[in-house]
Design an enzyme around this catalytic site. Structure first.
Site, PDB file in Angstrom:
ATOM      1  CE  LYS A 129      -3.366  -2.850   0.002  1.00 55.94           C
ATOM      2  NZ  LYS A 129      -2.659  -4.125  -0.347  1.00 55.94           N
ATOM      3  N   GLY A 137      -0.477 -14.288 -13.567  1.00 57.04           N
ATOM      4  CA  GLY A 137      -1.693 -14.432 -12.615  1.00 57.04           C
ATOM      5  C   GLY A 137      -2.167 -12.869 -12.536  1.00 57.04           C
ATOM      6  CB  VAL A 155      -5.887  -9.843  -5.252  1.00 58.69           C
ATOM      7  CG1 VAL A 155      -5.743  -8.643  -4.302  1.00 58.69           C
ATOM      8  CG2 VAL A 155      -7.110 -10.283  -4.895  1.00 58.69           C
ATOM      9  CD  GLU A 161      -5.910 -15.129 -14.561  1.00 56.82           C
ATOM     10  OE1 GLU A 161      -5.357 -14.546 -13.681  1.00 56.82           O
ATOM     11  OE2 GLU A 161      -6.197 -16.409 -14.412  1.00 56.82           O
ATOM     12  N   GLY A 198      -1.419 -17.433  -6.489  1.00 58.95           N
ATOM     13  CA  GLY A 198      -2.120 -17.557  -5.113  1.00 58.95           C
ATOM     14  C   GLY A 198      -1.204 -17.920  -4.204  1.00 58.95           C
ATOM     15  CG  HIS A 222     -24.024  17.757  -1.839  1.00 58.01           C
ATOM     16  ND1 HIS A 222     -23.845  16.782  -3.094  1.00 58.01           N
ATOM     17  CD2 HIS A 222     -23.726  18.906  -2.295  1.00 58.01           C
ATOM     18  CE1 HIS A 222     -23.495  17.740  -3.966  1.00 58.01           C
ATOM     19  NE2 HIS A 222     -23.637  18.749  -3.618  1.00 58.01           N
TER      20      HIS A 222
HETATM   21  P1  NAD Z   1      -5.486 -14.815  -6.571  1.00 54.21           P
HETATM   22  O1  NAD Z   1      -6.050 -15.865  -6.332  1.00 54.21           O
HETATM   23  O2  NAD Z   1      -6.062 -13.668  -6.432  1.00 54.21           O
HETATM   24  O3  NAD Z   1      -4.842 -14.783  -8.092  1.00 54.21           O
HETATM   25  C1  NAD Z   1      -3.976 -15.666  -8.740  1.00 54.21           C
HETATM   26  C2  NAD Z   1      -4.584 -15.707 -10.339  1.00 54.21           C
HETATM   27  O4  NAD Z   1      -3.359 -16.506 -10.845  1.00 54.21           O
HETATM   28  C3  NAD Z   1      -5.738 -16.305 -10.666  1.00 54.21           C
HETATM   29  O5  NAD Z   1      -6.471 -15.319 -11.542  1.00 54.21           O
HETATM   30  C4  NAD Z   1      -5.239 -17.601 -11.211  1.00 54.21           C
HETATM   31  O6  NAD Z   1      -6.322 -17.804 -12.268  1.00 54.21           O
HETATM   32  C5  NAD Z   1      -4.243 -16.991 -11.778  1.00 54.21           C
HETATM   33  N1  NAD Z   1      -3.170 -18.285 -12.136  1.00 54.21           N
HETATM   34  C6  NAD Z   1      -2.878 -19.452 -11.309  1.00 54.21           C
HETATM   35  N2  NAD Z   1      -2.076 -20.159 -12.061  1.00 54.21           N
HETATM   36  C7  NAD Z   1      -1.807 -19.696 -13.059  1.00 54.21           C
HETATM   37  C8  NAD Z   1      -0.886 -20.061 -14.241  1.00 54.21           C
HETATM   38  N3  NAD Z   1       0.030 -21.334 -14.131  1.00 54.21           N
HETATM   39  N4  NAD Z   1      -0.710 -19.239 -15.158  1.00 54.21           N
HETATM   40  C9  NAD Z   1      -1.321 -18.154 -15.167  1.00 54.21           C
HETATM   41  N5  NAD Z   1      -2.361 -17.503 -14.369  1.00 54.21           N
HETATM   42  C10 NAD Z   1      -2.508 -18.481 -13.143  1.00 54.21           C
HETATM   43  O7  NAD Z   1      -3.864 -15.093  -5.886  1.00 54.21           O
HETATM   44  P2  NAD Z   1      -2.836 -13.842  -5.636  1.00 54.21           P
HETATM   45  O8  NAD Z   1      -3.032 -12.509  -6.348  1.00 54.21           O
HETATM   46  O9  NAD Z   1      -1.498 -14.645  -5.702  1.00 54.21           O
HETATM   47  O10 NAD Z   1      -2.959 -13.519  -4.075  1.00 54.21           O
HETATM   48  C11 NAD Z   1      -2.898 -14.426  -2.967  1.00 54.21           C
HETATM   49  C12 NAD Z   1      -3.748 -14.199  -1.836  1.00 54.21           C
HETATM   50  O11 NAD Z   1      -3.338 -13.240  -1.122  1.00 54.21           O
HETATM   51  C13 NAD Z   1      -5.476 -14.254  -2.241  1.00 54.21           C
HETATM   52  O12 NAD Z   1      -6.227 -14.941  -1.495  1.00 54.21           O
HETATM   53  C14 NAD Z   1      -5.621 -12.733  -2.261  1.00 54.21           C
HETATM   54  O13 NAD Z   1      -6.785 -12.400  -1.809  1.00 54.21           O
HETATM   55  C15 NAD Z   1      -4.547 -12.171  -1.074  1.00 54.21           C
HETATM   56  N6  NAD Z   1      -4.395 -11.058  -1.261  1.00 54.21           N
HETATM   57  C16 NAD Z   1      -5.099  -9.959  -0.661  1.00 54.21           C
HETATM   58  C17 NAD Z   1      -4.905  -8.881  -1.126  1.00 54.21           C
HETATM   59  C18 NAD Z   1      -5.780  -7.525  -0.771  1.00 54.21           C
HETATM   60  O14 NAD Z   1      -6.844  -7.819  -0.042  1.00 54.21           O
HETATM   61  N7  NAD Z   1      -5.944  -6.391  -1.443  1.00 54.21           N
HETATM   62  C19 NAD Z   1      -3.591  -8.275  -1.356  1.00 54.21           C
HETATM   63  C20 NAD Z   1      -2.596  -9.353  -1.887  1.00 54.21           C
HETATM   64  C21 NAD Z   1      -3.139 -10.506  -1.491  1.00 54.21           C
END
Ligand code: NAD
Length: 476
Positions: free
Chosen positions: A59, A189, A192, A212, A279, A452
């Site tokens: 952040k 990926g 998020v 993705e 992930g 407002h």
């Molecule tokens: P995510 O699950 O949000 O996204 C991972 C993405 O990678 C998915 O869209 C998936 O389809 C894709 N993917 C998986 N394997 C792949 C491949 N071989 N090739 C291409 N794409 C592929 O996971 P993340 O972004 O790594 O985040 C991890 C965790 O941390 C999540 O649970 C997330 O909610 C949490 N997180 C939350 C925040 C927040 O709240 N702002 C910030 C950072 C992380």
């Protein structure tokens, strides 16, 4: 081995574990929190992923990079002429690091004032509520605990076709530490983390390509919101390639080559750096001795009931290491709930009202069900949407893209979900969380007076629009 006795031993000092420890101490219990987080600079700090290499540093960089970008692209529209905007990445990284240091040191101060014994070592759960603590020097001792709370968090998933090397192929933590802006940045990926970190480096000047695997963009987000967000991210120059399956990534002398398949075609791209964010997985490596009696499921999550009790008596587990969304605030509430239950209080948490935020610009935030989920569940609903382009404050902010969408039960009027893509969405969603926590109806939101000019008026208007009575929009 000497044995020291505590009412509660918490293993893991991240956003799930440290609040559990503080709350248990507030309730008069003797508490130790054991954590072995080791930073790249060799220091041990409480705070886990969130404070050390996750939410907080990301952040900080999101804010700095956004200001840099806006100074270069938007200030002129406000009538502010700048003589060129220069990036000092060292200073930007330094500010981020200072924020992390302040907050992680803050946890130790909180522990001290609450009377929590802080132990910077590795913990392992033995049988009969005994916790083995291993120091850096190889020494071992055992703590006795009335209750144990496991809060060991999660770690990035590594792809066998793109193993981390810490230099060119990095995880989310590595992507916060670049000492120069990569010219070409690849991201595997578009979830998020991919979107947040891709945004940081795009704003600082990188060409960013996100690969993705899924054909759908942000499948967990309401469809209207995801569609609007994708349009805006593409406009910002994020090259998001859906349906792209990475088959191989290889670090070479001057970069990383990535092979992937999309639409039946084999493609190859080259980047300076590659972030893999596909992930996270729960961390239980070496945590549980066989005699601990704690069940773990096939995906590595510690099995718990709705109160975060594990299969072993007086052993609890909270946060990313158990089922549910991997969100710091979800873990915090679980930790507090576990502490209160241990102290004999009544406590529960409402998993249906956990908000989610993606800190892109515009931000995406939501609570409750998407429209598709509501319809899948067979509920008849009404939907109200309102665009920020019709909101005065958003105009003044020069951030008028996006929308608010409210979904309510058609018969009972209960709010079932609220979804936002737009400025400060992560702050705005709190109103909807509170409303849903109190089982508010769309009418409750309609009758609530909103100041407002504020962005919150967009939520008010979305609630009005659900009954075709928005004032500042056409009610179709
Ligand atoms: P995510 O699950 O949000 O996204 C991972 C993405 O990678 C998915 O869209 C998936 O389809 C894709 N993917 C998986 N394997 C792949 C491949 N071989 N090739 C291409 N794409 C592929 O996971 P993340 O972004 O790594 O985040 C991890 C965790 O941390 C999540 O649970 C997330 O909610 C949490 N997180 C939350 C925040 C927040 O709240 N702002 C910030 C950072 C992380």
């Amino acid at each position: 081995m000497s044995e020291q006795q505590f009412d509660v031993v918490v293993i893991g000092g991240g956003p799930a574990g440290y609040p559990a420890a503080i709350r248990a101490a507030q309730l008069g219990l003797s508490v130790a929190c054991v954590d072995d987080w080791l930073n790249a600079d060799g220091t041990r700090q409480f705070g886990g992923t969130c404070l050390n290499v996750g939410c907080i540093p990301s952040k900080a960089l999101l804010e700095s990079s956004e200001l840099f970008h806006r100074a270069g692209s938007e200030f002129a529209a406000h009538g502010i002429a700048l003589d060129g905007v220069a990036l000092d990445l060292d200073a930007m990284q330094g500010r981020k690091q200072r924020i992390v240091k302040q907050l992680t040191a803050g946890i130790e101060a909180l522990f001290k004032s609450a009377g929590v014994t802080a132990i910077k070592s590795r913990g392992r759960l033995l049988g009969e509520n005994r916790v083995e603590v291993a120091g850096d020097d190889g020494s071992k001792r055992v703590l006795g605990a009335g209750h144990v709370v496991l809060a060991t968090g999660s770690t990035p998933v590594e792809l066998s076709v793109a193993p981390f090397d810490g230099k060119r192929i990095v995880d989310s933590a590595g992507a916060l530490e670049f000492s120069e802006v990569p010219e070409r940045l690849g991201v595997i990926g578009a979830g998020v983390i991919g979107l947040e970190l891709g945004s940081v480096w795009r704003r600082l000047g990188s060409e960013v390509v996100l690969l993705e695997a899924l054909d759908t963009f942000l499948p967990m987000v309401d469809e209207d919101v995801a569609r609007d967000a994708l349009k805006q991210f593409k406009r910002q120059g994020l090259d998001i390639r859906l349906g792209a399956r990475v088959t191989r990534a290889k670090a070479v002398r001057d970069g990383v080559t990535v092979n992937y398949e999309a639409g039946g075609k084999k493609e190859r791209v080259k980047f300076d750096k590659l972030i893999v964010c596909v992930g996270r997985r729960p961390v239980t490596d070496g945590l549980l001795a066989p005699e601990a009696g704690v069940d773990v499921d096939g995906k590595g999550f510690i099995v718990v009931d709705e109160s975060c009790r594990t299969s072993a008596a007086n052993v609890w587990a909270v946060g990313d290491v158990v089922r549910g969304p991997m969100l710091a605030h979800k873990g915090t509430e679980e930790g507090v709930m576990a502490a209160e239950l241990i102290a004999g209080h009544v406590a529960e948490m409402n998993y249906a009202t956990i908000p989610s935020v993606i800190y892109t610009a515009p931000e995406i935030a939501w609570v409750g069900q998407t429209e598709a989920e509501v319809r899948e569940n067979g509920r008849d609903c009404k939907v109200g949407t309102f665009p920020f382009s019709a909101n005065g404050r958003a105009k003044a902010l020069h951030q008028d893209a996006g929308l608010v969408k409210l979904i309510a039960d058609r018969e009972y009027d209960e709010i079932l979900g609220l979804h936002i893509v737009g400025p400060m969405a992560g702050e705005l969603v709190a109103e909807a969380v509170l409303a849903m926590e109190f089982s508010a109806s769309a009418e409750d939101l309609q009758r609530t007076i909103h100041a407002h000019p504020t962005l919150t008026e967009a939520l008010h208007e979305a609630a009005l629009a659900a009954d075709k009575r928005a004032i500042h929009a056409l009610n179709r």
